[in-house]
Design a protein around this motif. Structure first.
Motif, mmCIF file in Angstrom:
data_model
loop_
_atom_site.group_PDB
_atom_site.id
_atom_site.type_symbol
_atom_site.label_atom_id
_atom_site.label_comp_id
_atom_site.label_asym_id
_atom_site.label_seq_id
_atom_site.Cartn_x
_atom_site.Cartn_y
_atom_site.Cartn_z
ATOM 1 N N SER A 139 2.552 0.782 -28.164
ATOM 2 C CA SER A 139 1.924 0.597 -26.846
ATOM 3 C C SER A 139 2.053 1.822 -25.945
ATOM 4 N N PHE A 140 3.265 2.315 -25.741
ATOM 5 C CA PHE A 140 3.484 3.428 -24.814
ATOM 6 C C PHE A 140 2.747 4.682 -25.276
ATOM 7 N N GLU A 141 2.860 4.994 -26.570
ATOM 8 C CA GLU A 141 2.201 6.179 -27.099
ATOM 9 C C GLU A 141 0.681 6.079 -27.017
ATOM 10 N N GLY A 144 -18.976 -0.476 -41.481
ATOM 11 C CA GLY A 144 -17.720 -1.204 -41.413
ATOM 12 C C GLY A 144 -16.849 -0.717 -40.271
ATOM 13 N N ILE A 145 -15.548 -0.722 -40.487
ATOM 14 C CA ILE A 145 -14.585 -0.348 -39.450
ATOM 15 C C ILE A 145 -13.755 0.840 -39.916
ATOM 16 N N LEU A 146 -13.607 1.827 -39.039
ATOM 17 C CA LEU A 146 -12.679 2.931 -39.262
ATOM 18 C C LEU A 146 -11.418 2.625 -38.468
ATOM 19 N N PHE A 147 -10.314 2.424 -39.168
ATOM 20 C CA PHE A 147 -9.050 2.018 -38.557
ATOM 21 C C PHE A 147 -8.074 3.187 -38.649
ATOM 22 N N ILE A 148 -7.683 3.723 -37.484
ATOM 23 C CA ILE A 148 -6.776 4.869 -37.447
ATOM 24 C C ILE A 148 -5.419 4.401 -36.949
ATOM 25 N N ASP A 149 -4.442 4.367 -37.849
ATOM 26 C CA ASP A 149 -3.094 3.949 -37.474
ATOM 27 C C ASP A 149 -2.333 5.140 -36.899
ATOM 28 N N GLU A 150 -1.462 4.851 -35.936
ATOM 29 C CA GLU A 150 -0.709 5.892 -35.229
ATOM 30 C C GLU A 150 -1.657 6.979 -34.713
ATOM 31 N N ALA A 151 -2.704 6.532 -34.047
ATOM 32 C CA ALA A 151 -3.751 7.445 -33.568
ATOM 33 C C ALA A 151 -3.218 8.495 -32.604
ATOM 34 N N TYR A 152 -2.134 8.178 -31.892
ATOM 35 C CA TYR A 152 -1.557 9.120 -30.929
ATOM 36 C C TYR A 152 -1.031 10.391 -31.598
ATOM 37 N N GLU A 195 -4.998 7.892 -41.471
ATOM 38 C CA GLU A 195 -3.984 8.402 -40.555
ATOM 39 C C GLU A 195 -4.280 9.874 -40.295
ATOM 40 N N ARG A 196 -3.406 10.524 -39.565
ATOM 41 C CA ARG A 196 -3.637 11.908 -39.159
ATOM 42 C C ARG A 196 -3.996 12.826 -40.337
ATOM 43 N N ALA A 197 -3.258 12.731 -41.432
ATOM 44 C CA ALA A 197 -3.475 13.624 -42.571
ATOM 45 C C ALA A 197 -4.875 13.497 -43.161
ATOM 46 N N ASP A 198 -5.506 12.330 -42.989
ATOM 47 C CA ASP A 198 -6.859 12.124 -43.519
ATOM 48 C C ASP A 198 -7.927 12.716 -42.613
#
Length: 327
Positions: free
Chosen positions: A203-205, A158-166, A132-135
C-alpha cells in the motif's frame, strides 16, 4: 426484511439485485452468494454471474473487493441493456491498482476479473499476463520501451498484471524503469479498451508510485485495498487448502496452527505473507506427515489416518534425537 433494487428495463428482460437480510453474516465471511443475486429472463446473464460469484466465494474474506467486482459486473450488464434499448451507455476505464501485503489474493482476483470481462465481452481473450520489473526494464537506452511494448502486445485481449509495480521507480530519475512507465502510459492510450492494466504492490509503496507520475492517478480510477487476513480467516484458508488436497486437520493440529499464526502475526521482526505463508506451512506439514507415517512399522491402510494432519506434523521430524519447531 429483504431490500430489493430493481433496474428499470424492458419488462421482458428484468434484472434484480437482491440484498439478503443475512448480509452482515455474509460480509463477515467475505461471501457474495447469500446477499447478491441476479434474476433475469436471460439465462446467459444468470449463468455468467453465477460462475463469477461462485469462484469469488471460494476465496476467504475480501468482502469489499468482491463487492466492487459485483459493482463492475452490474455496471457492464446494465450498460449493455441500455445500449440495446437505444439509451446512452457511458464507457468506463477499467485499469486498476491493487494495494496490499503479499498473500492477500491480488493475483487470484485479477484472474477472476479477466474471466468475468471475457464473459461480458469487455476483453476478447480474458487471459492474464503476470510480469515484474525484470520483464519490462531493459539494460540500455531504447531496450526498455521495446520490452514493455512486447509485454503489452502479449496482454492484448486480456490483463497485464504488474506485481511490485513501484520497483519501476526505485532507481531514481535516470533509471530505465521510468521509461517503462512512459511506455505503459502510451500503450494505455494507443490500445484503449484492448487490454486492462493492473498494478499491484504494498500500500505505502504504491501510493508513492502513483505520485511519481502526474498522469498515473487519473488513469487508474479503480483502486482496491486488500486487507490482511484475520487469524480465523487464515484458519479457514488452511481448511480449504487441506480439503483441496484431500487431507483434514485434527482439532489439535488446528489449535497448533492457530498458535503459530498468532505468534507470527505478533512478531514485529517478520514480514507476514498471509495465505502464502499458510500454504507453505500446510505443504510442509503434509510432507512431515508422510515422513511420520512411512517411519512407522507398517504404512497405514486407512483413509482416515492417511488424510489426517496431526499437531506433530507441524514440527520438524526428530533427527539425531533433536526436535525443532517447523516455524
Amino acid at each position: 426484511m429483504n431490500k430489493k433494487v430493481a433496474a428499470k428495463s424492458n419488462p421482458s428482460h428484468k434484472i434484480h439485485i437482491v440484498l439478503d437480510k443475512n448480509q452482515e453474516v455474509a460480509k463477515s465471511k467475505g461471501q457474495l452468494t447469500s446477499n447478491y443475486k441476479v434474476t433475469s429472463t436471460n439465462s446467459t446473464i444468470q449463468e455468467k454471474f453465477k460462475a463469477v460469484v461462485q469462484e469469488l466465494d471460494r476465496l476467504v474474506g475480501l468482502y469489499e473487493v468482491k463487492r466492487l467486482i459485483f459493482e463492475i459486473f452490474a455496471f457492464i450488464q446494465i450498460g449493455q441493456q441500455r445500449s440495446s434499448l437505444g439509451l446512452k451507455s457511458d464507457s468506463q476505464v477499467f485499469h486498476m491498482i491493487f494495494k496490499g501485503n503479499p498473500g492477500t489474493g491480488k493475483t487470484t482476483v485479477a484472474r477472476i476479473i479477466a474471466k468475468m470481462f471475457k464473459e461480458m465481452g469487455i476483453l476478447s481473450k480474458g487471459h492474464l499476463i503476470e510480469v515484474e520489473r525484470a520483464d519490462l526494464v531493459g539494460e540500455y537506452i531504447g531496450h526498455t520501451a521495446q520490452k514493455t511494448r512486447e509485454q503489452v502486445k502479449k496482454a492484448i485481449g486480456g490483463i497485464l498484471f504488474i506485481d511490485e509495480a513501484y520497483s519501476l521507480i526505485r532507481g531514481g530519475e535516470k533509471d530505465f524503469g521510468r521509461e517503462s512507465i512512459d511506455a505503459l502510459v502510451k500503450a494505455m492510450e494507443d490500445h484503449k479498451n484492448e487490454f486492462i492494466l493492473i498494478l499491484a504492490g504494498y500500500s505505502f509503496e504504491m501510493e508513492s508510485f502513483i505520485r511519481s507520475n502526474p498522469g498515473l492517478h487519473s488513469r487508474f480510477p479503480i483502486q482496491l485495498h486488500f486487507d490482511d487476513y484475520s487469524i480465523e480467516q487464515l484458519l479457514d484458508i488452511a481448511e480449504v487448502m487441506v480439503n483441496e488436497r484431500e487431507y483434514i486437520l485434527s482439532s489439535s493440529a488446528k489449535q497448533k496452527l492457530k498458535q503459530f499464526l498468532t505468534e507470527e502475526i505478533n512478531n514485529p521482526l517478520r514480514s507476514f505473507s498471509n495465505a502464502r505463508l499458510v500454504r507453505n506451512w500446510i505443504e510442509k506439514a503434509i510432507r512431515n506427515q508422510a515422513v511420520r507415517l512411512i517411519s512407522e512399522q507398517q504404512i497405514p491402510n486407512s483413509k482416515q489416518v492417511l488424510m489426517t494432519i496431526q499437531p506433530e506434523d507441524f514440527l520438524e521430524i526428530k533427527i539425531r534425537g533433536k526436535e525443532s519447531f517447523l516455524f
